[in-house]
Enzyme design. Sequence first.
Site, PDB file in Angstrom:
ATOM      1  N   SER A  23      17.145  -1.942  36.011  1.00 33.79           N
ATOM      2  CA  SER A  23      17.185  -3.323  36.509  1.00 33.79           C
ATOM      3  C   SER A  23      15.857  -3.854  37.036  1.00 33.79           C
ATOM      4  O   SER A  23      15.742  -5.053  37.282  1.00 33.79           O
ATOM      5  CB  SER A  23      18.218  -3.453  37.621  1.00 33.79           C
ATOM      6  OG  SER A  23      19.481  -3.639  37.050  1.00 33.79           O
ATOM      7  N   LYS A  59      14.617  -6.676  35.120  1.00 32.30           N
ATOM      8  CA  LYS A  59      15.166  -8.039  35.240  1.00 32.30           C
ATOM      9  C   LYS A  59      14.132  -9.006  35.821  1.00 32.30           C
ATOM     10  O   LYS A  59      14.126 -10.194  35.498  1.00 32.30           O
ATOM     11  CB  LYS A  59      16.431  -8.021  36.111  1.00 32.30           C
ATOM     12  CG  LYS A  59      17.613  -7.322  35.443  1.00 32.30           C
ATOM     13  CD  LYS A  59      18.776  -7.147  36.403  1.00 32.30           C
ATOM     14  CE  LYS A  59      19.950  -6.443  35.744  1.00 32.30           C
ATOM     15  NZ  LYS A  59      20.961  -5.988  36.689  1.00 32.30           N
ATOM     16  N   TYR A 119      19.222  -6.973  25.969  1.00 31.16           N
ATOM     17  CA  TYR A 119      19.369  -6.580  27.387  1.00 31.16           C
ATOM     18  C   TYR A 119      19.308  -5.057  27.549  1.00 31.16           C
ATOM     19  O   TYR A 119      18.624  -4.535  28.433  1.00 31.16           O
ATOM     20  CB  TYR A 119      20.681  -7.161  27.938  1.00 31.16           C
ATOM     21  CG  TYR A 119      21.013  -6.658  29.319  1.00 31.16           C
ATOM     22  CD1 TYR A 119      20.316  -7.138  30.438  1.00 31.16           C
ATOM     23  CD2 TYR A 119      21.989  -5.690  29.523  1.00 31.16           C
ATOM     24  CE1 TYR A 119      20.609  -6.650  31.712  1.00 31.16           C
ATOM     25  CE2 TYR A 119      22.287  -5.212  30.788  1.00 31.16           C
ATOM     26  CZ  TYR A 119      21.595  -5.688  31.870  1.00 31.16           C
ATOM     27  OH  TYR A 119      21.867  -5.205  33.130  1.00 31.16           O
ATOM     28  N   TYR A 166      21.099  -5.538  44.987  1.00 32.79           N
ATOM     29  CA  TYR A 166      22.554  -5.609  44.848  1.00 32.79           C
ATOM     30  C   TYR A 166      23.151  -6.094  46.182  1.00 32.79           C
ATOM     31  O   TYR A 166      22.625  -7.039  46.769  1.00 32.79           O
ATOM     32  CB  TYR A 166      23.133  -4.253  44.422  1.00 32.79           C
ATOM     33  CG  TYR A 166      22.324  -3.533  43.361  1.00 32.79           C
ATOM     34  CD1 TYR A 166      22.066  -4.138  42.130  1.00 32.79           C
ATOM     35  CD2 TYR A 166      21.799  -2.261  43.573  1.00 32.79           C
ATOM     36  CE1 TYR A 166      21.336  -3.482  41.145  1.00 32.79           C
ATOM     37  CE2 TYR A 166      21.063  -1.606  42.585  1.00 32.79           C
ATOM     38  CZ  TYR A 166      20.839  -2.225  41.391  1.00 32.79           C
ATOM     39  OH  TYR A 166      20.114  -1.584  40.415  1.00 32.79           O
ATOM     40  N   VAL A 170      18.949   1.415  38.555  1.00 34.96           N
ATOM     41  CA  VAL A 170      19.792   2.615  38.655  1.00 34.96           C
ATOM     42  C   VAL A 170      19.125   3.874  38.090  1.00 34.96           C
ATOM     43  O   VAL A 170      19.674   4.962  38.203  1.00 34.96           O
ATOM     44  CB  VAL A 170      21.196   2.431  38.010  1.00 34.96           C
ATOM     45  CG1 VAL A 170      22.014   1.393  38.755  1.00 34.96           C
ATOM     46  CG2 VAL A 170      21.097   2.111  36.532  1.00 34.96           C
TER      47      VAL A 170
END
Length: 304
Positions: free
Chosen positions: A64, A67, A189, A240, A258
């Site tokens: 992530s 992102k 993705y 998160y 992660v």
Amino acid sequence: MPDFQAILDQIHKTLTTMPDKGTVASYIPELADVNANHFGMHLRLHDGTEYGVGDYNQLFSIQSVSKVLALSKAMSLVGESIWERMDVEPSGNPFNHLSLLEIENGIPRNPLINSGAIVIADILLSHLKNPKDDFLDFIRDLAGDDTIQFNKSVAHSEKITGFKNYAIANLLKSFGNLKNPVEDVLDFYFHQCSIEMTCSQLTKVFFFLANKGNCLMNKARLTKTQAKRINAIMLTCGFYDEAGEFAFEVGLPGKSGVGGGIIALLPDHFAITTWSPGLNKKGNSQLGMLALEQFTTQTKLSIF
Ligand code: GLU
């Protein structure tokens, strides 16, 4: 000026003896085999001075953390129109949460949870000629490093087990918030999440967000305002449902993945990466969170 190497060495010594190193993510089968004992940190100051400790030259899956890079590329391509398709509010929920998306009519809370990142992937697909290659080139250019690659086995592993991401993408599609086919968007993705880097490569890549949008080669990749906005989103949404805790304990904009990596930065001062694959209950690197808390406390360097 703090003795940065001594501080990193001391953090490494303290944390590698901790009995609880968290649990390696296993929902992506390819990540389940990583040894939880890895620990590395790399710091790069604004003047180019670098410090490292432990496994800072070992490749890991950035997941992530990518992102933020996808958001940066999308912002450079389409600017403020991104915010017609998603919000900038913390979700207070896990990264792959689904029900909020339905209640909020397919508008993701922010670009750093999976639903928002999948919409960003859709935007990149619509605007890049060769999406995967162009995105990789964008990242390589930020670091001045042609060796950065996707890990195709990790991308494949996620593709065959990514049921929740398929559910999210289908929900987005049903609300008209994906323009491209679900399969194509998720293929992009999963590849973006599979990118591998070392701690030292990541600190170089993220230098532009600590440098008002200008990359290592001093070329503008974002405007100063865009870099400010992305740092604000990292601060409020980068961890998160533990974003508040990270701001409270560490006090820096940052992003976790992660794979166990965390990037954090202090604008105009430094970028720092930690990698330790064991995750805490919220999905953030157990030792990485502790390491950064100790780093900003000992150096007294944070945005607050
Ligand atoms: N590729 C992962 C997923 O979509 C990224 C999760 C993360 O690092 O937070 O499930």
